[in-house]
Design an enzyme around this catalytic site. Structure first.
Site, PDB file in Angstrom:
ATOM      1  CG  PHE A  36      -0.122   0.619   2.457  1.00  0.00           C
ATOM      2  CD1 PHE A  36       0.077   1.949   2.728  1.00  0.00           C
ATOM      3  CD2 PHE A  36       0.308  -0.312   3.240  1.00  0.00           C
ATOM      4  CE1 PHE A  36       0.772   2.161   3.878  1.00  0.00           C
ATOM      5  CE2 PHE A  36       1.163  -0.106   4.452  1.00  0.00           C
ATOM      6  CZ  PHE A  36       1.186   1.502   4.783  1.00  0.00           C
ATOM      7  CE  LYS A  86      -3.146  -8.432  -4.361  1.00  0.00           C
ATOM      8  NZ  LYS A  86      -3.475  -7.441  -3.343  1.00  0.00           N
ATOM      9  CD  GLU A  98      -5.570  -6.171   0.270  1.00  0.00           C
ATOM     10  OE1 GLU A  98      -4.711  -5.795  -0.308  1.00  0.00           O
ATOM     11  OE2 GLU A  98      -5.632  -7.168   1.145  1.00  0.00           O
ATOM     12  NE  ARG A  99      -4.522  -2.426   4.228  1.00  0.00           N
ATOM     13  CZ  ARG A  99      -5.443  -3.645   4.425  1.00  0.00           C
ATOM     14  NH1 ARG A  99      -6.725  -3.575   3.939  1.00  0.00           N
ATOM     15  NH2 ARG A  99      -4.959  -4.647   5.062  1.00  0.00           N
ATOM     16  CB  SER A 115       4.811  -7.269   5.633  1.00  0.00           C
ATOM     17  OG  SER A 115       3.998  -8.437   5.269  1.00  0.00           O
ATOM     18  CB  CYS A 124      10.356  -0.519   2.554  1.00  0.00           C
ATOM     19  SG  CYS A 124      11.047   0.141   0.976  1.00  0.00           S
ATOM     20  CD  GLU A 144       8.453  -2.818   8.162  1.00  0.00           C
ATOM     21  OE1 GLU A 144       8.029  -3.958   7.891  1.00  0.00           O
ATOM     22  OE2 GLU A 144       9.130  -2.077   7.180  1.00  0.00           O
TER      23      GLU A 144
HETATM   24  P1  NAD Z   1       1.636  -6.787   3.069  1.00  0.00           P
HETATM   25  O1  NAD Z   1       2.541  -7.560   3.120  1.00  0.00           O
HETATM   26  O2  NAD Z   1       0.392  -6.555   4.236  1.00  0.00           O
HETATM   27  O3  NAD Z   1       0.786  -6.587   1.688  1.00  0.00           O
HETATM   28  C1  NAD Z   1       1.672  -6.550   0.449  1.00  0.00           C
HETATM   29  C2  NAD Z   1       0.548  -7.303  -0.663  1.00  0.00           C
HETATM   30  O4  NAD Z   1       0.566  -8.526  -0.218  1.00  0.00           O
HETATM   31  C3  NAD Z   1      -0.748  -6.656  -0.715  1.00  0.00           C
HETATM   32  O5  NAD Z   1      -1.001  -6.672  -2.248  1.00  0.00           O
HETATM   33  C4  NAD Z   1      -1.442  -7.680  -0.241  1.00  0.00           C
HETATM   34  O6  NAD Z   1      -2.957  -7.654  -0.689  1.00  0.00           O
HETATM   35  C5  NAD Z   1      -0.896  -8.971  -0.140  1.00  0.00           C
HETATM   36  N1  NAD Z   1      -1.135 -10.023   0.826  1.00  0.00           N
HETATM   37  C6  NAD Z   1      -1.253  -9.434   2.141  1.00  0.00           C
HETATM   38  N2  NAD Z   1      -1.458 -10.413   2.946  1.00  0.00           N
HETATM   39  C7  NAD Z   1      -1.366 -11.740   2.132  1.00  0.00           C
HETATM   40  C8  NAD Z   1      -1.351 -13.049   2.209  1.00  0.00           C
HETATM   41  N3  NAD Z   1      -1.533 -13.585   3.619  1.00  0.00           N
HETATM   42  N4  NAD Z   1      -1.156 -14.005   1.144  1.00  0.00           N
HETATM   43  C9  NAD Z   1      -0.992 -13.231   0.067  1.00  0.00           C
HETATM   44  N5  NAD Z   1      -1.148 -11.987  -0.215  1.00  0.00           N
HETATM   45  C10 NAD Z   1      -1.370 -11.238   0.839  1.00  0.00           C
HETATM   46  O7  NAD Z   1       2.334  -5.314   3.127  1.00  0.00           O
HETATM   47  P2  NAD Z   1       1.879  -3.656   3.223  1.00  0.00           P
HETATM   48  O8  NAD Z   1       1.500  -3.438   4.569  1.00  0.00           O
HETATM   49  O9  NAD Z   1       0.992  -3.477   1.977  1.00  0.00           O
HETATM   50  O10 NAD Z   1       3.170  -2.956   3.023  1.00  0.00           O
HETATM   51  C11 NAD Z   1       4.046  -2.375   3.935  1.00  0.00           C
HETATM   52  C12 NAD Z   1       5.107  -3.478   4.137  1.00  0.00           C
HETATM   53  O11 NAD Z   1       5.948  -3.436   2.728  1.00  0.00           O
HETATM   54  C13 NAD Z   1       6.358  -3.105   5.088  1.00  0.00           C
HETATM   55  O12 NAD Z   1       6.727  -4.317   5.626  1.00  0.00           O
HETATM   56  C14 NAD Z   1       7.384  -2.382   4.213  1.00  0.00           C
HETATM   57  O13 NAD Z   1       8.623  -2.502   4.756  1.00  0.00           O
HETATM   58  C15 NAD Z   1       7.278  -3.245   2.961  1.00  0.00           C
HETATM   59  N6  NAD Z   1       8.001  -2.865   1.860  1.00  0.00           N
HETATM   60  C16 NAD Z   1       9.195  -3.311   1.503  1.00  0.00           C
HETATM   61  C17 NAD Z   1       9.703  -2.343   0.477  1.00  0.00           C
HETATM   62  C18 NAD Z   1      10.991  -3.078  -0.180  1.00  0.00           C
HETATM   63  O14 NAD Z   1      11.359  -2.534  -1.316  1.00  0.00           O
HETATM   64  N7  NAD Z   1      11.802  -3.969   0.772  1.00  0.00           N
HETATM   65  C19 NAD Z   1       9.238  -1.673  -0.361  1.00  0.00           C
HETATM   66  C20 NAD Z   1       7.667  -0.970   0.372  1.00  0.00           C
HETATM   67  C21 NAD Z   1       7.146  -1.589   1.310  1.00  0.00           C
END
Ligand code: NAD
Length: 499
Positions: A149, A173, A176-177, A226, A281, A384
């Site tokens: 998101f 994909k 969804e936020r 994450s 991140c 985090e």
């Molecule tokens: P998230 O992991 O909750 O969601 C990321 C994606 O995964 C979304 O599209 C979500 O719909 C999907 N998802 C969520 N739960 C799932 C599941 N159980 N099974 C399959 N798919 C699922 O992350 P977020 O809250 O949207 O983003 C924040 C996180 O992203 C933080 O941990 C941040 O550090 C990380 N991030 C990392 C980078 C990088 O380059 N390393 C860059 C940006 C964000």
């Protein structure tokens, strides 16, 4: 209330699964839309369309594919304000920060205009008598990306621009936020000349993600989010035979040496710790001053700066330093972690727990927090937080500070503030983290370099954007060819080096 759609086969398509998620305006706490959550059948339809459209797109010469990117850059600039507003309305970040989100994606699109050069391949003239050898980089077919998101414009573009310019079809994909900007980007790509079916947006949650992971046609998957989800996607995607790269969470340390310019370091920590409400991140979430004197002086400089921070809705324009966090659940999680820090004995020197904004009481605003005397065993250090919470861990020596960054399970980014080139050089050489800042708090590499962390911040080998993206989204084919007399002079049955 309006329902958002998917973008499949060049059209906005209503969801058919019957499942939806609410999309909030985080500043007001109101639900603005419902986003459809795709099921496996909807995903399969998009994949089928992509599979049919992709070979024709791959046969378009690279220069023409690059021209779509050129036009797309123009359209992004044309619609910058509109995109930034839609992004702020769903994410909560300030308008300049939202424009930065689009801009950092746009820069990767600009880099992708160099695709003809990047895809030229290799050629050896006369690898043997009458023998030429050449390698080409070919598109994979149908690829997919799952994005977080926190950068709803930048990260999708980091994935789909290189994937598409290499000749692949791409199914996005998004989170969804905040799904509106990804839908707008898909429309703009088609306005720029992309054929329908090459970039599709299928909204959803775990069900849609699992449908990607288990689909036989999809060849490669990019993920950013994450760490637990990154690990899951990497494992399941790889075991299904796909090429997968996953970028996970972070806990970025900034080391402040006694010889650093402390005003500069404090200013840097404010921007890097609290910008975008800490939802980056590459945010700095741990400050590591070296020596008690440095720590006392740094904390004394941070407190008044933090107390001056202006927290508010993006609609307040330039008067706001950062906005709300993305959801009520994110806010609750941040506040729970703050409580855990207090209970575990960290000193909360700036307490944002009672923060409330008149007229926006239902918004997901979190006041800024500063912890001092945080230790390695505390939950606020290990996890985090992804909110406006900066932890100070005091180190006695440079080696201890370096050891903290080295021992943490995450290794996305880190920074050192010092006036000593030797210390900075030693730090950059030894620290086991992917992106290093020297007197630069958020060292996000530009489009023509690559982006990626180490340790639990990444699963897979190649980085995002830069030359790595062209490797990730293509595979190499190497041809050894002989023309003049060929086999007429007799077959060779042994496996031998070129004469
Ligand atoms: P998230 O992991 O909750 O969601 C990321 C994606 O995964 C979304 O599209 C979500 O719909 C999907 N998802 C969520 N739960 C799932 C599941 N159980 N099974 C399959 N798919 C699922 O992350 P977020 O809250 O949207 O983003 C924040 C996180 O992203 C933080 O941990 C941040 O550090 C990380 N991030 C990392 C980078 C990088 O380059 N390393 C860059 C940006 C964000």
């Amino acid at each position: 209330m309006t329902d958002l759609t998917h973008y499949i086969g060049g059209k906005h398509v209503a969801g058919t699964s019957g499942r939806f998620a609410d999309v909030y305006n985080p500043a007001t706490g109101e639900v603005q839309y419902r986003v459809p959550l795709a099921n496996a059948d909807e995903m399969a339809q998009a994949v089928e369309i992509a599979e049919k459209a992709q070979p024709k797109w791959a046969a378009v010469n690279p220069q023409r594919r690059a021209r779509v990117m050129m036009k797309f850059v123009d359209l992004l600039n044309r619609d910058m304000d509109k995109l930034a507003e839609a992004l702020s309305r769903e994410h909560g970040k300030t308008l300049p920060d939202a424009a930065g989100d689009v801009q950092r994606g746009l820069e990767v699109v600009e880099y992708c205009i160099g695709a003809p050069q990047m895809l030229k391949g290799e050629f050896t003239d006369g690898a043997g008598p009458g023998i030429d050898m050449y390698s080409m980089r070919q598109a994979l077919g149908v690829t997919a990306g799952i994005t977080p998101f926190n950068f709803p414009a930048m990260i999708p573009m980091w994935m789909f621009a290189p994937a598409i310019v290499c000749g692949n079809a791409f199914i996005l994909k998004p989170s969804e936020r905040d799904p509106s900007v990804p839908l707008m980007l898909a429309e703009l790509m088609e306005e720029a000349g992309l054929p329908p079916g090459i970039l599709q947006v299928v909204n959803g949650d775990k069900e849609a993600v699992d449908a990607i992971l288990d689909n036989d046609v999809i060849q490669a998957i990019g993920f950013v989010g994450s760490t637990p989800i990154a690990e899951y996607i990497y494992g399941r995607g790889c075991s299904n035979g796909k090429r997968v790269q996953c970028f996970g969470g972070a806990k970025n340390h900034m080391i402040i040496m006694p010889d650093a310019d402390l005003d500069q370091a404090a200013d840097a920590l404010i921007g890097a710790g609290y910008g975008a409400a800490g939802e980056r991140c590459m945010a700095i979430s741990v400050a590591v001053p070296v020596g008690e004197e440095t720590a006392d002086a740094l904390v004394a400089k941070l407190i008044p700066r933090i107390e001056k921070l202006k927290v508010g809705p993006y609609t307040s324009g330039k008067d706001v330093d950062y906005g709300p966090v993305v959801t009520a659940a994110a806010k609750a999680n941040i506040l729970r972690l703050v409580e855990s820090g207090v209970n575990e004995g960290a000193k909360l020197v700036v307490d944002g727990r009672d923060f409330s904004l008149q007229g926006y009481e239902d918004g997901f605003f979190v006041g800024p927090h500063l912890f001092d005397h945080v230790t390695k065993d505390m939950e606020i250090y290990r996890k985090e937080i992804f909110g406006p919470v900066l932890s100070t861990v005091r180190a006695k020596t440079y080696e201890e500070a370096l050891g903290l960054a080295m021992d943490h399970e995450y290794g996305n980014g880190t920074a050192i503030f010092t006036r000593d080139g030797d210390t900075a050089r030693d730090f950059a050489a030894r620290v086991n983290v992917g992106m290093i800042g020297i007197n630069v708090p958020i060292p996000v590499p530009l489009a023509y370099h690559t982006f990626g962390g180490w340790k639990k911040s990444v699963f897979g080998d190649l980085n995002q954007h830069g030359p790595d993206a062209f490797k990730f989204y293509t595979r190499t084919k190497t041809v050894t060819s002989r023309w003049p007399s060929g086999m007429k002079e007799g077959s060779a049955f042994n496996f031998k080096p070129m004469d």
